[in-house]
Design a protein around this motif. Sequence first.
Motif, PDB file in Angstrom:
ATOM      1  N   MET A   1       0.910  -1.268  -0.049  1.00 22.17           N
ATOM      2  CA  MET A   1       0.145  -0.022   0.000  1.00 22.17           C
ATOM      3  C   MET A   1       0.870   1.265   0.081  1.00 22.17           C
ATOM      4  N   ASN A   2       0.412   2.207  -0.635  1.00 21.03           N
ATOM      5  CA  ASN A   2       1.359   3.513  -0.624  1.00 21.03           C
ATOM      6  C   ASN A   2       1.203   4.094   0.670  1.00 21.03           C
ATOM      7  N   PRO A   3       2.322   4.578   1.190  1.00 15.26           N
ATOM      8  CA  PRO A   3       2.491   4.954   2.662  1.00 15.26           C
ATOM      9  C   PRO A   3       1.606   5.972   2.725  1.00 15.26           C
ATOM     10  N   LEU A   4       1.275   6.916   1.760  1.00 17.31           N
ATOM     11  CA  LEU A   4       0.420   8.018   2.166  1.00 17.31           C
ATOM     12  C   LEU A   4      -1.033   7.642   2.384  1.00 17.31           C
ATOM     13  N   ILE A   5      -1.498   6.626   1.603  1.00 21.80           N
ATOM     14  CA  ILE A   5      -2.694   6.059   1.688  1.00 21.80           C
ATOM     15  C   ILE A   5      -3.006   5.343   3.144  1.00 21.80           C
ATOM     16  N   LYS A   6      -1.921   4.745   3.625  1.00 16.52           N
ATOM     17  CA  LYS A   6      -2.105   4.393   5.014  1.00 16.52           C
ATOM     18  C   LYS A   6      -2.133   5.255   5.986  1.00 16.52           C
ATOM     19  N   ILE A   7      -1.321   6.403   5.939  1.00 16.72           N
ATOM     20  CA  ILE A   7      -1.814   7.552   6.631  1.00 16.72           C
ATOM     21  C   ILE A   7      -3.012   8.293   6.661  1.00 16.72           C
ATOM     22  N   ARG A   8      -3.387   8.382   5.574  1.00 13.11           N
ATOM     23  CA  ARG A   8      -4.592   8.906   5.626  1.00 13.11           C
ATOM     24  C   ARG A   8      -5.788   8.117   6.163  1.00 13.11           C
ATOM     25  N   ARG A   9      -5.717   6.805   6.029  1.00 11.46           N
ATOM     26  CA  ARG A   9      -6.612   5.759   6.557  1.00 11.46           C
ATOM     27  C   ARG A   9      -6.429   5.881   8.168  1.00 11.46           C
ATOM     28  N   ASP A  10      -5.134   5.800   8.379  1.00 10.04           N
ATOM     29  CA  ASP A  10      -4.939   5.978  10.076  1.00 10.04           C
ATOM     30  C   ASP A  10      -5.501   7.069  10.398  1.00 10.04           C
ATOM     31  N   LEU A  11      -5.228   8.165   9.962  1.00  9.66           N
ATOM     32  CA  LEU A  11      -6.017   9.528  10.428  1.00  9.66           C
ATOM     33  C   LEU A  11      -7.458   9.667  10.475  1.00  9.66           C
ATOM     34  N   HIS A  12      -8.041   8.903   9.221  1.00  3.54           N
ATOM     35  CA  HIS A  12      -9.346   8.928   9.153  1.00  3.54           C
ATOM     36  C   HIS A  12     -10.175   8.091  10.315  1.00  3.54           C
ATOM     37  N   GLN A  13      -9.605   7.265  11.093  1.00  5.48           N
ATOM     38  CA  GLN A  13     -10.087   6.344  12.078  1.00  5.48           C
ATOM     39  C   GLN A  13      -9.912   7.052  13.419  1.00  5.48           C
ATOM     40  N   ILE A  14      -9.160   8.463  13.649  1.00  3.59           N
ATOM     41  CA  ILE A  14      -9.249   9.037  14.675  1.00  3.59           C
ATOM     42  C   ILE A  14      -9.780  10.483  14.902  1.00  3.59           C
ATOM     43  N   PRO A  15     -10.893  10.826  14.095  1.00  7.02           N
ATOM     44  CA  PRO A  15     -11.181  12.078  13.986  1.00  7.02           C
ATOM     45  C   PRO A  15     -11.597  12.577  15.604  1.00  7.02           C
ATOM     46  N   GLU A  16     -11.023  14.104  15.867  1.00  6.14           N
ATOM     47  CA  GLU A  16     -11.254  14.453  17.066  1.00  6.14           C
ATOM     48  C   GLU A  16     -11.836  16.032  16.995  1.00  6.14           C
ATOM     49  N   LEU A  17     -12.471  16.698  17.856  1.00  6.05           N
ATOM     50  CA  LEU A  17     -13.186  17.884  17.612  1.00  6.05           C
ATOM     51  C   LEU A  17     -12.066  19.072  17.950  1.00  6.05           C
ATOM     52  N   GLY A  18     -12.385  20.167  17.662  1.00  2.00           N
ATOM     53  CA  GLY A  18     -11.747  21.232  17.646  1.00  2.00           C
ATOM     54  C   GLY A  18     -11.057  21.406  19.385  1.00  2.00           C
ATOM     55  N   PHE A  19      -9.722  21.649  19.248  1.00  2.00           N
ATOM     56  CA  PHE A  19      -8.656  21.944  20.446  1.00  2.00           C
ATOM     57  C   PHE A  19      -8.910  20.286  21.112  1.00  2.00           C
ATOM     58  N   GLN A  20      -9.464  19.356  20.639  1.00  2.00           N
ATOM     59  CA  GLN A  20      -9.458  18.092  21.324  1.00  2.00           C
ATOM     60  C   GLN A  20      -8.526  16.943  20.537  1.00  2.00           C
ATOM     61  N   GLU A  21      -7.939  17.392  19.462  1.00  2.00           N
ATOM     62  CA  GLU A  21      -6.900  16.773  18.676  1.00  2.00           C
ATOM     63  C   GLU A  21      -5.909  16.024  19.230  1.00  2.00           C
ATOM     64  N   PHE A  22      -5.745  15.537  20.430  1.00  2.00           N
ATOM     65  CA  PHE A  22      -4.541  14.868  21.168  1.00  2.00           C
ATOM     66  C   PHE A  22      -3.923  13.639  20.361  1.00  2.00           C
ATOM     67  N   LYS A  23      -5.043  12.704  19.861  1.00  2.00           N
ATOM     68  CA  LYS A  23      -4.381  11.704  19.120  1.00  2.00           C
ATOM     69  C   LYS A  23      -3.706  12.006  17.744  1.00  2.00           C
ATOM     70  N   THR A  24      -4.526  13.177  17.157  1.00  2.00           N
ATOM     71  CA  THR A  24      -3.955  13.504  16.012  1.00  2.00           C
ATOM     72  C   THR A  24      -2.678  14.087  16.169  1.00  2.00           C
ATOM     73  N   GLN A  25      -2.610  15.179  17.045  1.00  2.00           N
ATOM     74  CA  GLN A  25      -1.255  15.849  17.141  1.00  2.00           C
ATOM     75  C   GLN A  25      -0.084  14.871  17.244  1.00  2.00           C
ATOM     76  N   ALA A  26      -0.381  13.696  18.100  1.00  2.00           N
ATOM     77  CA  ALA A  26       0.485  12.696  18.391  1.00  2.00           C
ATOM     78  C   ALA A  26       1.151  11.924  17.235  1.00  2.00           C
ATOM     79  N   TYR A  27       0.067  11.559  16.493  1.00  3.28           N
ATOM     80  CA  TYR A  27       0.349  10.905  15.080  1.00  3.28           C
ATOM     81  C   TYR A  27       1.393  11.588  14.230  1.00  3.28           C
ATOM     82  N   LEU A  28       0.667  13.068  14.069  1.00  5.21           N
ATOM     83  CA  LEU A  28       1.464  14.002  13.188  1.00  5.21           C
ATOM     84  C   LEU A  28       2.768  13.984  13.701  1.00  5.21           C
TER      85      LEU A  28
END
Length: 375
Positions: free
Chosen positions: A1-28
């Motif tokens: 799988m294209n590494p970027l597609i994997k990244i997109r799908r990983d991020l798609h699974q952890i949506p967080e509301l505004g100023f609650q993006e703790f998992k997202t920040q850690a992933y990035l």
Amino acid sequence: MNPLIKIRRDLHQIPELGFQEFKTQAYLLDYIQSLPQDRILIKKWKTGLIVKINGLKPAKTIGYRTDIDGLPIEEDTELPFSSAHEARMHACGHDFHMTIALGVLTHFVRNPINDDLLFIFQPAEEGPGGAEPMLKSEEMQEWMPDFIFALHIAPEYPVGTIALKEGLLFANTSELFIDLKGKGGHAARPHETNDMVIAACTLVTQLQTIISRNVDPLDSAVITVGKISGGTVQNIIAEKARLEGTIRTLSPESMKKVRHRIDALVKGIETGFECEAVIDYGSMYHQVYNTETVTREFINCVDQDPEINVIECTEAMTGEDFGYMLKEIPGLMFWLGVDSTFGLHHAKLNPNEAAIDVAIKVMTRYITFKGNHSI
């Protein structure tokens, strides 16, 4: 799988509301720190990130912004990588936006250019609004870019299409919340009450006259009341009611006029129904206005690629707090075609992942051009 597609799908699974993006920040942060660090500087701002890549012979700083938050929507795509967070979804494409930003960032870590680059991973675009406070932060003030760019997915356009225009692209927007409080009572004795359901319904009707009778017909504006709540049971006259809606205008002046008329009509409701009213305009986003000279330069550069279809679109009533950044910094935003049957903010939104490579190709080409030429 294209590494970027994997990244997109990983991020798609952890949506967080505004100023609650703790998992997202850690992933990035984890991904960015996995890259060679010799030219990378990283700052945290709340739940966002600001990442600087030092250039070879910097004369200016080129900024690229992505939003990172999700929406309070229960996903209904049945994708194997659907949201793992209940009643949360990347239904506005921010998972795409982040993946593209990481792809562009990775390219320039490995392929340096003369100028410095600044990648802004901004929280809370959907609300309460992260762009304006982030722009004013000490972190951004220290690393203020000379130009800034962003994109937004567009489900209605096919993959390979870039749509934009000089000048106004997105509208001025404002939330609208109105709380009414009167005197409730028994349904059989309405003369002893001040019915807030009737007051709310009357106000909704009156609000619709603002556009038709106060805004220039050659201008455009929208007031939408999307939610009304009030009352408890069928035989009690409501003591309270609440209206929730949105305002969209194509000029800051029209926004001021619309809000002035809302204030006046609500005061009339207070008098006519002998009640109390409180207005909250919530988050207000400044219009997205593309810098004309930069937009022409971008179009001329990107249009040389025969695989990219650059089209001129009309302005839209959508809102984006990136407008605050463009208010202070020259730059642009464009629509990226992703060919989805379902539109933005829909529980079945399913963008075509082929658009990720298209966007990275477009942005790396343009930033390379701009970053190797002096101002």
